[in-house]
Scaffold this motif. Structure first.
Motif, short mmCIF file in Angstrom:
data_model
loop_
_atom_site.label_atom_id
_atom_site.label_comp_id
_atom_site.label_asym_id
_atom_site.label_seq_id
_atom_site.Cartn_x
_atom_site.Cartn_y
_atom_site.Cartn_z
N GLN A 24 0.83 -1.20 0.00
CA GLN A 24 0.00 0.00 0.00
C GLN A 24 0.87 1.26 0.00
O GLN A 24 0.54 2.24 -0.66
N ALA A 25 1.96 1.22 0.76
CA ALA A 25 2.83 2.40 0.83
C ALA A 25 3.44 2.68 -0.54
O ALA A 25 3.58 3.83 -0.94
N SER A 26 3.78 1.62 -1.25
CA SER A 26 4.36 1.79 -2.58
C SER A 26 3.35 2.48 -3.50
O SER A 26 3.70 3.42 -4.23
N HIS A 27 2.09 2.03 -3.45
CA HIS A 27 1.06 2.69 -4.25
C HIS A 27 0.88 4.14 -3.82
O HIS A 27 0.70 5.03 -4.66
N PHE A 29 3.04 6.16 -2.49
CA PHE A 29 4.14 6.94 -3.02
C PHE A 29 3.92 7.24 -4.50
O PHE A 29 4.09 8.36 -4.96
N ARG A 31 1.20 7.43 -6.12
CA ARG A 31 0.14 8.42 -6.30
C ARG A 31 0.63 9.82 -5.94
O ARG A 31 0.20 10.81 -6.54
N TYR A 33 3.80 10.87 -6.23
CA TYR A 33 4.75 11.30 -7.24
C TYR A 33 4.07 11.64 -8.56
O TYR A 33 4.50 12.52 -9.29
N TYR A 44 7.09 7.36 -12.59
CA TYR A 44 8.04 7.15 -11.51
C TYR A 44 9.22 6.27 -11.93
O TYR A 44 10.37 6.62 -11.68
N LEU A 126 5.24 15.06 1.99
CA LEU A 126 5.32 14.13 3.12
C LEU A 126 5.18 14.88 4.44
O LEU A 126 4.47 14.43 5.35
N VAL B 22 10.98 1.68 -0.45
CA VAL B 22 9.64 1.08 -0.38
C VAL B 22 9.29 0.42 -1.71
O VAL B 22 8.75 -0.70 -1.74
N MET B 69 -7.65 -0.31 -1.71
CA MET B 69 -7.20 0.91 -2.39
C MET B 69 -6.95 0.66 -3.87
O MET B 69 -5.93 1.08 -4.42
#
Lengths: 154, 154
Positions: A24-27, A29, A31, A33, A44, A126, B22, B69
DNA sequence: GCTATTTAGATTGTGTGCAATTAGATTGTC
DNA sequence: GACAATCTAATTGCACACAATCTAAATAGC
Protein backbone atom coordinates in the motif's frame (compact mmCIF):
# COMPACT_ATOMS: atom_id res chain seq x y z
CA UNK A 1 -3.49 -13.60 21.26
CA UNK A 2 0.14 -12.61 21.12
CA UNK A 3 0.16 -13.43 17.42
CA UNK A 4 0.87 -10.55 15.08
CA UNK A 5 -1.13 -11.56 12.04
CA UNK A 6 -3.17 -14.60 12.90
CA UNK A 7 -6.86 -14.13 13.62
CA UNK A 8 -8.54 -16.36 16.18
CA UNK A 9 -9.85 -18.71 13.52
CA UNK A 10 -6.47 -19.04 11.96
CA UNK A 11 -7.31 -16.99 8.89
CA UNK A 12 -4.52 -14.47 8.27
CA UNK A 13 -5.61 -10.93 9.06
CA UNK A 14 -5.41 -8.49 6.24
CA UNK A 15 -4.56 -5.17 7.82
CA UNK A 16 -1.68 -6.18 10.02
CA UNK A 17 0.67 -7.65 7.54
CA UNK A 18 3.96 -6.15 6.66
CA UNK A 19 3.71 -7.07 3.03
CA UNK A 20 0.32 -5.43 2.69
CA UNK A 21 1.56 -2.28 4.38
CA UNK A 22 4.55 -2.10 2.05
CA UNK A 23 2.36 -2.81 -0.98
CA UNK A 24 0.00 0.00 0.00
CA UNK A 25 2.83 2.40 0.83
CA UNK A 26 4.36 1.79 -2.58
CA UNK A 27 1.06 2.69 -4.25
CA UNK A 28 0.70 5.73 -2.01
CA UNK A 29 4.14 6.94 -3.02
CA UNK A 30 3.31 6.38 -6.64
CA UNK A 31 0.14 8.42 -6.30
CA UNK A 32 2.06 11.20 -4.56
CA UNK A 33 4.75 11.30 -7.24
CA UNK A 34 2.45 11.00 -10.23
CA UNK A 35 1.06 14.55 -10.40
CA UNK A 36 4.48 16.07 -9.63
CA UNK A 37 6.27 14.02 -12.28
CA UNK A 38 3.50 14.56 -14.80
CA UNK A 39 4.74 18.15 -15.08
CA UNK A 40 8.02 16.71 -16.42
CA UNK A 41 6.23 14.15 -18.57
CA UNK A 42 7.79 11.28 -16.61
CA UNK A 43 6.45 8.26 -14.76
CA UNK A 44 8.04 7.15 -11.51
CA UNK A 45 10.13 4.33 -13.04
CA UNK A 46 11.25 6.71 -15.78
CA UNK A 47 12.25 9.21 -13.09
CA UNK A 48 14.27 6.49 -11.37
CA UNK A 49 16.13 5.85 -14.62
CA UNK A 50 16.86 9.57 -14.99
CA UNK A 51 18.10 9.70 -11.38
CA UNK A 52 20.41 6.78 -12.10
CA UNK A 53 21.75 8.49 -15.23
CA UNK A 54 22.30 11.81 -13.45
CA UNK A 55 24.31 9.86 -10.91
CA UNK A 56 26.26 7.86 -13.51
CA UNK A 57 25.85 8.48 -17.23
CA UNK A 58 26.43 5.84 -19.90
CA UNK A 59 25.63 2.52 -18.22
CA UNK A 60 24.62 -0.59 -20.12
CA UNK A 61 21.03 -1.77 -19.96
CA UNK A 62 22.18 -4.63 -17.77
CA UNK A 63 23.91 -2.34 -15.26
CA UNK A 64 20.85 -0.13 -15.12
CA UNK A 65 18.67 -3.17 -14.57
CA UNK A 66 20.80 -4.35 -11.68
CA UNK A 67 20.75 -0.95 -10.05
CA UNK A 68 16.98 -0.66 -10.29
CA UNK A 69 16.25 -4.40 -10.06
CA UNK A 70 14.39 -4.41 -13.38
CA UNK A 71 14.88 -6.81 -16.27
CA UNK A 72 15.21 -6.07 -19.95
CA UNK A 73 11.56 -6.86 -20.61
CA UNK A 74 10.64 -3.87 -18.46
CA UNK A 75 13.53 -1.58 -19.34
CA UNK A 76 13.59 -1.92 -23.12
CA UNK A 77 10.18 -0.35 -23.79
CA UNK A 78 10.67 2.18 -20.99
CA UNK A 79 14.00 3.30 -22.45
CA UNK A 80 12.47 3.52 -25.91
CA UNK A 81 9.86 5.90 -24.53
CA UNK A 82 12.57 8.04 -22.91
CA UNK A 83 14.43 8.00 -26.23
CA UNK A 84 11.23 9.01 -28.00
CA UNK A 85 10.94 11.91 -25.55
CA UNK A 86 14.46 13.00 -26.53
CA UNK A 87 15.92 12.57 -23.04
CA UNK A 88 18.35 9.72 -23.72
CA UNK A 89 20.22 8.02 -26.56
CA UNK A 90 20.63 4.26 -26.91
CA UNK A 91 23.84 3.33 -28.70
CA UNK A 92 25.54 -0.01 -29.27
CA UNK A 93 28.94 -0.32 -27.65
CA UNK A 94 31.47 -0.66 -30.52
CA UNK A 95 33.73 -2.78 -28.28
CA UNK A 96 30.97 -5.30 -27.51
CA UNK A 97 28.01 -5.01 -29.81
CA UNK A 98 25.78 -7.07 -27.56
CA UNK A 99 25.66 -4.17 -25.15
CA UNK A 100 23.55 -1.03 -25.45
CA UNK A 101 24.78 2.03 -23.60
CA UNK A 102 22.33 4.60 -22.30
CA UNK A 103 23.41 8.24 -22.40
CA UNK A 104 21.72 11.48 -21.50
CA UNK A 105 21.02 13.94 -24.29
CA UNK A 106 21.45 17.65 -23.64
CA UNK A 107 17.74 17.76 -22.98
CA UNK A 108 18.04 14.94 -20.47
CA UNK A 109 20.96 16.63 -18.76
CA UNK A 110 19.04 19.88 -18.67
CA UNK A 111 16.25 18.19 -16.77
CA UNK A 112 18.57 17.52 -13.84
CA UNK A 113 17.73 20.86 -12.25
CA UNK A 114 14.01 20.13 -12.38
CA UNK A 115 14.66 16.72 -10.85
CA UNK A 116 15.88 18.40 -7.72
CA UNK A 117 12.60 20.26 -7.49
CA UNK A 118 10.79 16.93 -7.47
CA UNK A 119 12.58 15.84 -4.33
CA UNK A 120 11.66 19.03 -2.56
CA UNK A 121 8.04 18.73 -3.67
CA UNK A 122 7.83 15.20 -2.31
CA UNK A 123 9.46 16.29 0.91
CA UNK A 124 6.77 18.91 1.28
CA UNK A 125 4.05 16.44 0.41
CA UNK A 126 5.32 14.13 3.12
CA UNK A 127 5.96 16.64 5.85
CA UNK A 128 3.39 19.34 5.56
CA UNK A 129 -0.32 19.76 5.22
CA UNK A 130 -0.37 19.15 1.51
CA UNK A 131 -3.65 17.89 0.04
CA UNK A 132 -3.56 14.13 -0.34
CA UNK A 133 -0.52 13.67 1.87
CA UNK A 134 -2.39 12.01 4.71
CA UNK A 135 -2.79 8.60 3.03
CA UNK A 136 0.93 8.45 2.38
CA UNK A 137 1.84 9.42 5.93
CA UNK A 138 -0.65 6.91 7.27
CA UNK A 139 0.75 4.11 5.12
CA UNK A 140 4.28 4.89 6.18
CA UNK A 141 3.21 4.72 9.82
CA UNK A 142 1.67 1.33 9.14
CA UNK A 143 4.88 0.14 7.54
CA UNK A 144 6.87 1.35 10.54
CA UNK A 145 4.52 -0.35 13.00
CA UNK A 146 4.57 -3.60 11.03
CA UNK A 147 8.36 -3.49 10.75
CA UNK A 148 8.73 -2.95 14.48
CA UNK A 149 6.24 -5.73 15.22
CA UNK A 150 7.98 -8.15 12.89
CA UNK A 151 11.41 -7.41 14.29
CA UNK A 152 10.14 -8.02 17.81
CA UNK A 153 9.30 -11.66 17.28
CA UNK A 154 12.35 -12.79 15.39
CA UNK B 1 24.91 19.56 5.12
CA UNK B 2 22.64 17.66 7.47
CA UNK B 3 20.39 16.82 4.55
CA UNK B 4 19.40 13.17 4.24
CA UNK B 5 19.16 12.65 0.50
CA UNK B 6 20.93 15.49 -1.22
CA UNK B 7 24.30 14.76 -2.80
CA UNK B 8 26.96 17.44 -2.66
CA UNK B 9 26.01 18.80 -6.05
CA UNK B 10 22.36 18.86 -5.13
CA UNK B 11 21.39 15.94 -7.32
CA UNK B 12 19.19 13.57 -5.32
CA UNK B 13 20.87 10.28 -4.49
CA UNK B 14 19.09 7.18 -5.56
CA UNK B 15 19.93 4.65 -2.92
CA UNK B 16 19.07 6.64 0.17
CA UNK B 17 15.51 7.53 -0.50
CA UNK B 18 12.56 6.21 1.38
CA UNK B 19 10.38 6.02 -1.71
CA UNK B 20 12.95 3.97 -3.58
CA UNK B 21 13.39 1.60 -0.64
CA UNK B 22 9.64 1.08 -0.38
CA UNK B 23 9.35 0.61 -4.14
CA UNK B 24 12.09 -2.03 -4.08
CA UNK B 25 10.67 -3.75 -1.00
CA UNK B 26 7.29 -4.00 -2.67
CA UNK B 27 8.86 -5.71 -5.68
CA UNK B 28 10.89 -7.96 -3.39
CA UNK B 29 7.73 -9.05 -1.59
CA UNK B 30 6.06 -9.69 -4.90
CA UNK B 31 8.95 -11.87 -6.02
CA UNK B 32 8.85 -13.77 -2.72
CA UNK B 33 5.10 -14.38 -2.94
CA UNK B 34 5.00 -15.23 -6.62
CA UNK B 35 6.36 -18.81 -6.53
CA UNK B 36 4.35 -19.62 -3.40
CA UNK B 37 1.09 -18.29 -4.80
CA UNK B 38 1.74 -19.85 -8.19
CA UNK B 39 0.96 -23.20 -6.55
CA UNK B 40 -2.57 -21.87 -5.94
CA UNK B 41 -2.77 -20.26 -9.36
CA UNK B 42 -3.07 -16.80 -7.81
CA UNK B 43 -1.19 -13.52 -8.16
CA UNK B 44 -0.55 -11.34 -5.13
CA UNK B 45 -3.41 -8.88 -5.77
CA UNK B 46 -5.71 -11.84 -6.40
CA UNK B 47 -4.57 -13.32 -3.10
CA UNK B 48 -5.38 -10.02 -1.38
CA UNK B 49 -8.90 -10.20 -2.80
CA UNK B 50 -9.30 -13.75 -1.53
CA UNK B 51 -8.03 -12.68 1.91
CA UNK B 52 -10.57 -9.86 1.95
CA UNK B 53 -13.37 -12.26 1.00
CA UNK B 54 -12.37 -14.84 3.61
CA UNK B 55 -12.58 -12.03 6.14
CA UNK B 56 -15.90 -10.67 4.84
CA UNK B 57 -17.81 -12.39 2.05
CA UNK B 58 -20.16 -10.61 -0.31
CA UNK B 59 -18.83 -7.05 -0.58
CA UNK B 60 -19.54 -4.75 -3.52
CA UNK B 61 -16.76 -3.94 -5.95
CA UNK B 62 -16.61 -0.47 -4.46
CA UNK B 63 -16.20 -1.75 -0.89
CA UNK B 64 -13.51 -4.14 -2.03
CA UNK B 65 -11.75 -1.33 -3.85
CA UNK B 66 -11.75 0.86 -0.75
CA UNK B 67 -10.36 -1.91 1.40
CA UNK B 68 -7.53 -2.66 -1.03
CA UNK B 69 -7.20 0.91 -2.39
CA UNK B 70 -7.78 -0.24 -5.95
CA UNK B 71 -10.27 1.18 -8.42
CA UNK B 72 -12.67 -0.63 -10.68
CA UNK B 73 -10.35 -0.40 -13.64
CA UNK B 74 -8.00 -2.70 -11.77
CA UNK B 75 -10.55 -4.83 -9.97
CA UNK B 76 -12.95 -5.61 -12.80
CA UNK B 77 -10.55 -7.64 -14.96
CA UNK B 78 -8.94 -9.17 -11.86
CA UNK B 79 -12.35 -10.31 -10.56
CA UNK B 80 -13.25 -11.69 -13.95
CA UNK B 81 -10.12 -13.83 -13.87
CA UNK B 82 -11.02 -15.10 -10.40
CA UNK B 83 -14.50 -15.82 -11.69
CA UNK B 84 -13.00 -17.68 -14.64
CA UNK B 85 -10.96 -19.73 -12.19
CA UNK B 86 -14.20 -20.68 -10.42
CA UNK B 87 -13.24 -19.08 -7.10
CA UNK B 88 -15.84 -16.31 -6.94
CA UNK B 89 -19.21 -15.31 -8.36
CA UNK B 90 -20.12 -11.79 -9.50
CA UNK B 91 -23.83 -11.08 -9.08
CA UNK B 92 -25.84 -7.89 -9.42
CA UNK B 93 -27.47 -6.76 -6.21
CA UNK B 94 -31.27 -7.08 -6.80
CA UNK B 95 -31.88 -4.12 -4.44
CA UNK B 96 -29.52 -1.82 -6.35
CA UNK B 97 -28.62 -3.11 -9.75
CA UNK B 98 -25.74 -0.67 -10.11
CA UNK B 99 -23.81 -2.70 -7.58
CA UNK B 100 -22.05 -5.99 -8.16
CA UNK B 101 -21.55 -8.24 -5.15
CA UNK B 102 -18.59 -10.59 -4.95
CA UNK B 103 -19.14 -13.95 -3.30
CA UNK B 104 -16.93 -16.96 -2.72
CA UNK B 105 -17.85 -20.17 -4.46
CA UNK B 106 -17.41 -23.47 -2.61
CA UNK B 107 -14.08 -23.79 -4.38
CA UNK B 108 -13.07 -20.34 -3.20
CA UNK B 109 -14.10 -21.11 0.35
CA UNK B 110 -12.20 -24.39 0.20
CA UNK B 111 -9.02 -22.51 -0.65
CA UNK B 112 -9.08 -20.76 2.73
CA UNK B 113 -7.10 -23.55 4.35
CA UNK B 114 -4.35 -23.30 1.74
CA UNK B 115 -4.26 -19.53 2.22
CA UNK B 116 -3.08 -20.04 5.76
CA UNK B 117 -0.19 -22.09 4.45
CA UNK B 118 0.88 -19.12 2.34
CA UNK B 119 1.29 -16.95 5.41
CA UNK B 120 3.47 -19.53 7.06
CA UNK B 121 5.54 -19.97 3.92
CA UNK B 122 6.19 -16.23 3.73
CA UNK B 123 7.03 -16.12 7.40
CA UNK B 124 9.64 -18.80 6.78
CA UNK B 125 10.93 -17.02 3.69
CA UNK B 126 11.39 -13.87 5.75
CA UNK B 127 12.90 -15.38 8.86
CA UNK B 128 14.99 -18.29 7.80
CA UNK B 129 17.64 -19.20 5.33
CA UNK B 130 15.26 -19.77 2.45
CA UNK B 131 16.72 -19.34 -1.03
CA UNK B 132 16.00 -15.87 -2.37
CA UNK B 133 15.03 -14.48 1.02
CA UNK B 134 18.11 -12.32 1.40
CA UNK B 135 17.04 -9.61 -1.08
CA UNK B 136 13.74 -9.24 0.73
CA UNK B 137 15.37 -8.98 4.14
CA UNK B 138 17.88 -6.51 2.78
CA UNK B 139 15.16 -4.35 1.28
CA UNK B 140 13.19 -4.35 4.51
CA UNK B 141 16.29 -3.23 6.38
CA UNK B 142 16.71 -0.41 3.91
CA UNK B 143 13.09 0.61 4.43
CA UNK B 144 13.58 0.59 8.17
CA UNK B 145 16.76 2.66 7.94
CA UNK B 146 15.11 5.15 5.60
CA UNK B 147 12.06 5.39 7.82
CA UNK B 148 14.19 6.03 10.88
CA UNK B 149 16.26 8.61 9.01
CA UNK B 150 13.18 10.42 7.73
CA UNK B 151 11.49 10.50 11.11
CA UNK B 152 14.64 11.98 12.65
CA UNK B 153 14.54 15.21 10.69
CA UNK B 154 10.88 16.02 10.98
C1' DG C 1 39.46 -22.52 -37.76
C1' DC C 2 35.13 -24.02 -36.01
C1' DT C 3 31.50 -25.44 -33.14
C1' DA C 4 29.30 -25.02 -28.32
C1' DT C 5 28.20 -22.29 -24.72
C1' DT C 6 27.38 -18.01 -22.64
C1' DT C 7 25.79 -13.35 -22.55
C1' DA C 8 23.04 -9.03 -23.75
C1' DG C 9 18.94 -7.21 -25.44
C1' DA C 10 14.65 -7.57 -27.65
C1' DT C 11 10.10 -9.78 -28.11
C1' DT C 12 5.80 -11.87 -26.60
C1' DG C 13 2.14 -12.90 -23.43
C1' DT C 14 -0.16 -12.28 -18.99
C1' DG C 15 -1.45 -9.38 -15.24
C1' DT C 16 -1.70 -5.39 -12.64
C1' DG C 17 -2.53 -0.03 -11.77
C1' DC C 18 -4.67 4.28 -12.89
C1' DA C 19 -6.91 8.28 -15.62
C1' DA C 20 -10.64 9.27 -18.44
C1' DT C 21 -14.81 8.05 -20.43
C1' DT C 22 -19.21 5.59 -20.89
C1' DA C 23 -23.57 3.27 -19.59
C1' DG C 24 -27.02 2.41 -16.53
C1' DA C 25 -29.50 3.03 -12.12
C1' DT C 26 -31.08 6.00 -8.33
C1' DT C 27 -32.39 10.17 -6.12
C1' DG C 28 -34.14 14.76 -5.78
C1' DT C 29 -36.96 18.28 -7.55
C1' DC C 30 -40.55 20.02 -9.85
C1' DG D 1 -44.63 11.35 -14.09
C1' DA D 2 -40.60 13.90 -16.13
C1' DC D 3 -35.98 15.06 -15.81
C1' DA D 4 -31.53 16.61 -14.29
C1' DA D 5 -27.88 15.56 -11.02
C1' DT D 6 -25.51 12.00 -8.85
C1' DC D 7 -23.65 7.61 -8.18
C1' DT D 8 -21.72 2.89 -9.46
C1' DA D 9 -19.50 -0.18 -12.24
C1' DA D 10 -17.60 -1.25 -16.58
C1' DT D 11 -14.67 -0.02 -20.42
C1' DT D 12 -10.67 1.91 -22.81
C1' DG D 13 -5.97 3.39 -23.29
C1' DC D 14 -1.37 3.73 -21.57
C1' DA D 15 2.53 2.22 -18.78
C1' DC D 16 4.88 -0.85 -15.83
C1' DA D 17 6.60 -5.75 -14.28
C1' DC D 18 8.04 -10.31 -15.08
C1' DA D 19 8.41 -15.18 -17.16
C1' DA D 20 9.59 -17.39 -21.23
C1' DT D 21 11.57 -17.27 -25.52
C1' DC D 22 14.38 -15.62 -29.36
C1' DT D 23 18.35 -13.51 -31.90
C1' DA D 24 22.85 -11.91 -32.36
C1' DA D 25 27.38 -11.29 -30.60
C1' DA D 26 31.28 -12.79 -27.89
C1' DT D 27 33.99 -16.33 -25.77
C1' DA D 28 35.66 -21.10 -24.63
C1' DG D 29 37.18 -25.49 -25.99
C1' DC D 30 38.79 -28.40 -29.25
Amino acid sequence: MAQKDGADDGTPRLGQQLCFAVYQASHAFNRAYRPILAALGLTYPQYLVMLALWEDDGPTVKALGEKLMLDSGTLTPLLKRLEGAGLIRRERDPQDERQVRIRLTDKGEAMRAQGQGVQEAIGCALGATAPGAEPLREQLERVRDALLASSRDE
